[in-house]
Write a protein that holds these residues in place. Structure first.
Motif, PDB file in Angstrom:
ATOM      1  N   PRO A  78      -5.444   3.435  -5.719  1.00 20.21           N
ATOM      2  CA  PRO A  78      -5.559   3.023  -7.129  1.00 20.21           C
ATOM      3  C   PRO A  78      -6.190   1.644  -7.250  1.00 20.21           C
ATOM      4  CG  PRO A  78      -3.405   3.990  -6.715  1.00 20.21           C
ATOM      5  CD  PRO A  78      -4.073   3.868  -5.385  1.00 20.21           C
ATOM      6  N   LEU A  79      -6.971   1.450  -8.308  1.00 19.61           N
ATOM      7  CA  LEU A  79      -7.691   0.197  -8.482  1.00 19.61           C
ATOM      8  C   LEU A  79      -6.768  -0.978  -8.778  1.00 19.61           C
ATOM      9  CD1 LEU A  79     -10.801   1.397 -10.526  1.00 19.61           C
ATOM     10  CD2 LEU A  79     -10.624   0.963  -8.067  1.00 19.61           C
ATOM     11  N   ASP A  80      -5.531  -0.708  -9.169  1.00 13.16           N
ATOM     12  CA  ASP A  80      -4.592  -1.794  -9.422  1.00 13.16           C
ATOM     13  C   ASP A  80      -3.770  -2.158  -8.190  1.00 13.16           C
ATOM     14  OD1 ASP A  80      -3.109   0.500  -9.312  1.00 13.16           O
ATOM     15  OD2 ASP A  80      -1.866   0.052 -11.059  1.00 13.16           O
ATOM     16  N   ARG A  81      -4.224  -1.696  -7.017  1.00 15.72           N
ATOM     17  CA  ARG A  81      -3.589  -2.034  -5.751  1.00 15.72           C
ATOM     18  C   ARG A  81      -4.616  -2.641  -4.806  1.00 15.72           C
ATOM     19  NH1 ARG A  81       0.924   0.501  -3.956  1.00 15.72           N
ATOM     20  NH2 ARG A  81       0.769  -1.106  -2.333  1.00 15.72           N
ATOM     21  N   PHE A  82      -4.146  -3.589  -3.998  1.00 20.05           N
ATOM     22  CA  PHE A  82      -5.002  -4.138  -2.945  1.00 20.05           C
ATOM     23  C   PHE A  82      -5.187  -3.078  -1.873  1.00 20.05           C
ATOM     24  CE2 PHE A  82      -6.004  -6.331   0.939  1.00 20.05           C
ATOM     25  CZ  PHE A  82      -6.780  -7.411   0.559  1.00 20.05           C
ATOM     26  N   SER A  83      -6.412  -2.896  -1.414  1.00 20.28           N
ATOM     27  CA  SER A  83      -6.719  -1.868  -0.413  1.00 20.28           C
ATOM     28  C   SER A  83      -7.329  -2.515   0.820  1.00 20.28           C
ATOM     29  CB  SER A  83      -7.673  -0.814  -0.985  1.00 20.28           C
ATOM     30  OG  SER A  83      -8.211  -0.009   0.041  1.00 20.28           O
ATOM     31  N   GLU A  84      -6.688  -2.315   1.968  1.00 23.22           N
ATOM     32  CA  GLU A  84      -7.245  -2.838   3.210  1.00 23.22           C
ATOM     33  C   GLU A  84      -8.573  -2.173   3.536  1.00 23.22           C
ATOM     34  OE1 GLU A  84      -6.089  -2.316   7.833  1.00 23.22           O
ATOM     35  OE2 GLU A  84      -4.689  -3.580   6.699  1.00 23.22           O
ATOM     36  N   ALA A  85      -8.690  -0.874   3.283  1.00 22.36           N
ATOM     37  CA  ALA A  85      -9.924  -0.153   3.612  1.00 22.36           C
ATOM     38  C   ALA A  85     -11.105  -0.714   2.827  1.00 22.36           C
ATOM     39  CB  ALA A  85      -9.755   1.335   3.325  1.00 22.36           C
ATOM     40  N   ARG A  86     -10.894  -1.023   1.553  1.00 21.02           N
ATOM     41  CA  ARG A  86     -11.977  -1.607   0.760  1.00 21.02           C
ATOM     42  C   ARG A  86     -12.357  -2.992   1.291  1.00 21.02           C
ATOM     43  NH1 ARG A  86      -9.584   1.259  -4.077  1.00 21.02           N
ATOM     44  NH2 ARG A  86      -8.040  -0.429  -4.275  1.00 21.02           N
TER      45      ARG A  86
ATOM     46  N   VAL B 267       5.830  -8.040  14.733  1.00 20.97           N
ATOM     47  CA  VAL B 267       4.714  -8.917  15.069  1.00 20.97           C
ATOM     48  C   VAL B 267       3.376  -8.250  14.796  1.00 20.97           C
ATOM     49  CG1 VAL B 267       3.537 -10.063  16.982  1.00 20.97           C
ATOM     50  CG2 VAL B 267       6.008 -10.280  16.740  1.00 20.97           C
ATOM     51  N   HIS B 268       3.295  -6.945  15.071  1.00 16.58           N
ATOM     52  CA  HIS B 268       2.040  -6.216  14.873  1.00 16.58           C
ATOM     53  C   HIS B 268       1.998  -5.465  13.545  1.00 16.58           C
ATOM     54  CE1 HIS B 268       1.973  -6.989  19.213  1.00 16.58           C
ATOM     55  NE2 HIS B 268       0.676  -6.832  19.147  1.00 16.58           N
ATOM     56  N   LEU B 269       2.966  -5.736  12.657  1.00 17.28           N
ATOM     57  CA  LEU B 269       2.973  -5.208  11.289  1.00 17.28           C
ATOM     58  C   LEU B 269       2.864  -3.693  11.251  1.00 17.28           C
ATOM     59  CD1 LEU B 269       0.731  -7.863   9.493  1.00 17.28           C
ATOM     60  CD2 LEU B 269       3.201  -7.835   9.775  1.00 17.28           C
ATOM     61  N   LYS B 270       3.588  -3.030  12.150  1.00 22.26           N
ATOM     62  CA  LYS B 270       3.561  -1.572  12.184  1.00 22.26           C
ATOM     63  C   LYS B 270       4.202  -0.950  10.949  1.00 22.26           C
ATOM     64  CE  LYS B 270       1.710  -1.212  16.316  1.00 22.26           C
ATOM     65  NZ  LYS B 270       0.360  -0.617  16.509  1.00 22.26           N
ATOM     66  N   PHE B 271       5.013  -1.729  10.246  1.00 23.06           N
ATOM     67  CA  PHE B 271       5.729  -1.206   9.083  1.00 23.06           C
ATOM     68  C   PHE B 271       4.891  -1.256   7.809  1.00 23.06           C
ATOM     69  CE2 PHE B 271       6.423  -5.686   9.504  1.00 23.06           C
ATOM     70  CZ  PHE B 271       6.348  -6.181   8.214  1.00 23.06           C
ATOM     71  N   VAL B 272       3.701  -1.858   7.881  1.00 20.39           N
ATOM     72  CA  VAL B 272       2.825  -1.970   6.713  1.00 20.39           C
ATOM     73  C   VAL B 272       1.802  -0.832   6.756  1.00 20.39           C
ATOM     74  CG1 VAL B 272       1.162  -3.401   5.478  1.00 20.39           C
ATOM     75  CG2 VAL B 272       3.112  -4.465   6.632  1.00 20.39           C
ATOM     76  N   LYS B 273       1.745  -0.050   5.698  1.00 18.64           N
ATOM     77  CA  LYS B 273       0.805   1.066   5.624  1.00 18.64           C
ATOM     78  C   LYS B 273      -0.464   0.627   4.901  1.00 18.64           C
ATOM     79  CE  LYS B 273       0.205   5.788   3.936  1.00 18.64           C
ATOM     80  NZ  LYS B 273       0.815   6.901   3.166  1.00 18.64           N
ATOM     81  N   PRO B 274      -1.603   0.588   5.598  1.00 17.72           N
ATOM     82  CA  PRO B 274      -2.855   0.195   4.940  1.00 17.72           C
ATOM     83  C   PRO B 274      -3.273   1.245   3.908  1.00 17.72           C
ATOM     84  CG  PRO B 274      -3.033   0.122   7.343  1.00 17.72           C
ATOM     85  CD  PRO B 274      -1.776   0.861   7.035  1.00 17.72           C
ATOM     86  N   LEU B 275      -3.750   0.807   2.766  1.00 18.49           N
ATOM     87  CA  LEU B 275      -4.213   1.714   1.727  1.00 18.49           C
ATOM     88  C   LEU B 275      -5.674   2.057   1.949  1.00 18.49           C
ATOM     89  CD1 LEU B 275      -2.524   0.320  -1.522  1.00 18.49           C
ATOM     90  CD2 LEU B 275      -1.716   2.074   0.070  1.00 18.49           C
TER      91      LEU B 275
END
Length: 602
Positions: free
Chosen positions: A47-55, A34-42
């Motif tokens: 890399p510019l060809d990846r979606f980045s949560e921090a950006r 539910v809290h998406l603990k398994f997803v690692k924010p970038l």
């Protein structure tokens, strides 16, 4: 008096420990999902060809913290429009020669009627700003079928709007950048609509659909919204046909979709821009995707950047980029002219909404409504035919009628328990309001909801079951050469099974898509009943404590084996069979409690 524990008590405690450990693991798994603990924010240096949560979060900070109030009539709304357009212009400058990038700032005006909460509302507006970006190949035409992604940059009053809907705008900006920097040239145009008037009855979306030159090219829409600060990014609505949900099921990396949400959303007192595009002014197939967790921050001053759940924006971005690709490649993508031509042929669109749901965001189960008609009808067939196979072949027609009568009694008892499980908490909440002026004081603290509503709900569930022994059975235990206890358990179980079978059929007849919930409950009860019957044949009809006493008193060596080496497979089979069957009833009760919380939340 001193308490003394022997080896039998130790065995009982071991059973309780195993069960507690099992349910603890299940709770931890559900919480992490539910809290998406398994997803690692970038990070921002990903890399510019990846979606980045921090950006993406950097954009949210600018919109929610630096700019602030983004309501009509306040300077923050104009500043947000300037910021978004500036970011898009920067993306355009990095685009290669094979891209065709168009950016427009539109001021929309208009008027329209809409039905909201059963009331007819007339709306007139002018001078609302939309920012539109279209990414396509150099040889694309304005009439080419396109995919529209929509999110609003205005916010509710007195709220920074980090979740609603700064997170949506930030995700779209990062997706636009990713499209360019990844080098992916969309085979069909992608339109990003940053509309500036959603909170005011969806005026920005209406302005686009009534006046913009690209409105008739839109063949699919993805509306991005937030009613919280992250967590599950659920597909709450899809349609008007089933192919948008099919595309999502095949392409989403972290699928989060339940067709049952489409049954619930219409009764919620609110709407999103999805309504304008797919129902009122476009009839465009699409998806409505909404953040759900953290609803107690929704439209409040606490909707800040620091309350966005880590991993939520990352999961949203990864999903949406894949879904965008799938939509732009779909052969079913048609512009308004093509859709009108298809309807003019007189061929009726039989592509009704499908049934779909995800399993812990790992994968999705998807099947058409025609298949659901067959599949969801199986439980009711089983319920009708079970008395025939149990009694008619051996005991005659009279015994069959008596068996079926007992099953119906069991079904009524189970249905009564479900009704009381909802009525009791509602009555309690009404009484609580008579002595307290705080409505929904539990909303931000789920444990308070558990303490206030779950006990009285369980009370409602248990009352009919405690009265079950006072209802005489229609069957003659002596004639059937079995015990009344066995007949009673049989009637209770198949009555509950019949309740969920009937409910599943009711979903089908009503044209709703949430019948998979009751279907899963009904089908999961069958193996539990099989295990239960096998355990009865091997070990008799005994409780866990009696089972423990029987084995431990029968052989000291057996108990030593339990204590030192753990239970054998045979003993675990017995334990599991006697735990699974009650667990299925508990699981079915969770559906009732979920409905209860939904009602109380509304």
């Amino acid at each position: 008096m001193a308490f003394r524990f022997d080896y039998r008590d130790v065995t009982a405690f071991k059973v309780l420990l195993v069960l507690s450990f099992m349910y603890g693991l299940m709770s931890a798994l559900v919480y992490s999902i539910v809290h998406l603990k398994f997803v690692k924010p970038l990070d921002s240096d990903a890399p510019l060809d990846r979606f980045s949560e921090a950006r993406a979060i950097q954009h949210v900070r600018v919109l929610a913290d630096e700019i602030g109030d983004r309501q009509e009539g306040r300077p923050g709304l104009r500043e947000a429009a300037v910021y978004i357009k500036t970011q898009l212009e920067g993306i355009k400058e990095r685009a290669g020669p094979k891209f065709r990038i168009e950016i427009e700032e539109n001021v929309v005006n208009g008027s329209f009627n809409m039905i909201f909460l059963g009331h007819s509302i007339s709306l007139g507006y002018r001078n609302h700003t939309n920012i539109v970006m279209r990414i396509s190949s150099t040889d694309s035409q304005d009439t080419d079928p396109s995919v529209l992604m929509n999110g609003h940059f205005d916010g509710p009053l007195s709220s920074p709007g980090a979740g609603d809907c700064g997170s949506c705008v930030a995700s779209m900006l990062e997706l636009a950048r990713l499209t360019i920097d990844s080098g992916w040239i969309p085979p069909r145009p992608i339109i990003f609509l940053f509309n500036g008037a959603e909170e005011l009855f969806m005026l920005g979306a209406h302005g686009f659909m009534k006046a913009h030159k690209w409105r008739d090219s839109v063949g699919a829409v993805i509306n991005v919204e937030a009613s919280g600060t992250g967590g599950l990014d659920l597909v709450c609505q899809s349609g008007p046909s089933s192919w948008p949900s099919s595309v999502y099921a095949q392409s989403a990396i972290y699928p989060m979709a339940h067709s049952a949400a489409q049954d619930v959303f219409p009764v919620i007192p609110g709407d999103t821009d999805y309504r304008i595009f797919s129902q009122d002014y476009g009839d465009i197939p699409g998806l409505d995707i909404i953040f759900l967790i953290g609803g107690y921050y929704y439209h409040t001053s606490h909707d800040t950047v620091d309350r966005l759940l880590p991993g939520s924006v990352q999961a949203r971005g990864d999903n949406l980029f894949n879904v965008l690709k799938a939509f732009s490649n779909s052969s079913k993508l048609q512009n308004a002219h093509d859709r009108a031509s298809f309807e003019a042929t007189g061929i009726k669109n039989t592509d009704e909404r499908a049934i779909f749901f995800d399993y812990l965001t790992w994968f999705m189960i998807y099947y058409s409504r025609s298949r659901a008609t067959v599949l969801h009808g199986i439980p009711i067939v089983i319920f009708i035919t079970v008395p025939f196979f149990l009694r008619l072949l051996n005991s005659g027609l009279h015994s069959w009628f008596a068996t079926y009568s007992d099953f119906v009694k069991g079904m009524m008892i189970h249905a009564t328990g479900k009704m009381l499980a909802i009525i009791f908490p509602i009555a309690f909440s009404v009484l609580r309001l008579l002595f307290s002026g705080y409505a929904m004081s539990w909303f931000a603290h789920p444990f308070l909801a558990f303490m206030m509503f779950i006990p009285c709900s369980l009370l409602g569930l248990l009352i009919p079951r405690s009265l079950w022994s006072h209802f005489p059975l229609s069957q003659d235990a002596m004639l059937l050469k079995t015990s009344k206890e066995a007949l009673s358990d049989e009637a209770r179980f198949w009555g509950a099974f019949g309740f969920y079978a009937m409910l599943t059929m009711a979903y089908l007849v009503a044209g709703l898509t949430g019948g998979f919930l009751t279907f899963i409950v009904a089908t999961s009860m069958l193996p539990a009943w099989i295990f239960f019957c096998i355990s009865i044949n091997f070990y008799g009809r005994r409780s866990l404590r009696v089972l423990r006493t029987r084995y431990c008193s029968g052989s000291s060596s057996w108990c030593c084996n339990w204590l030192v080496c753990g239970p054998s497979f045979t003993n675990l089979w017995s334990l599991a069979s006697q735990v699974i069957c009650p667990a299925v009833f508990v699981a079915s009760d969770c559906a009732c409690l979920g409905a209860l919380i939904t009602v109380l939340s509304i």
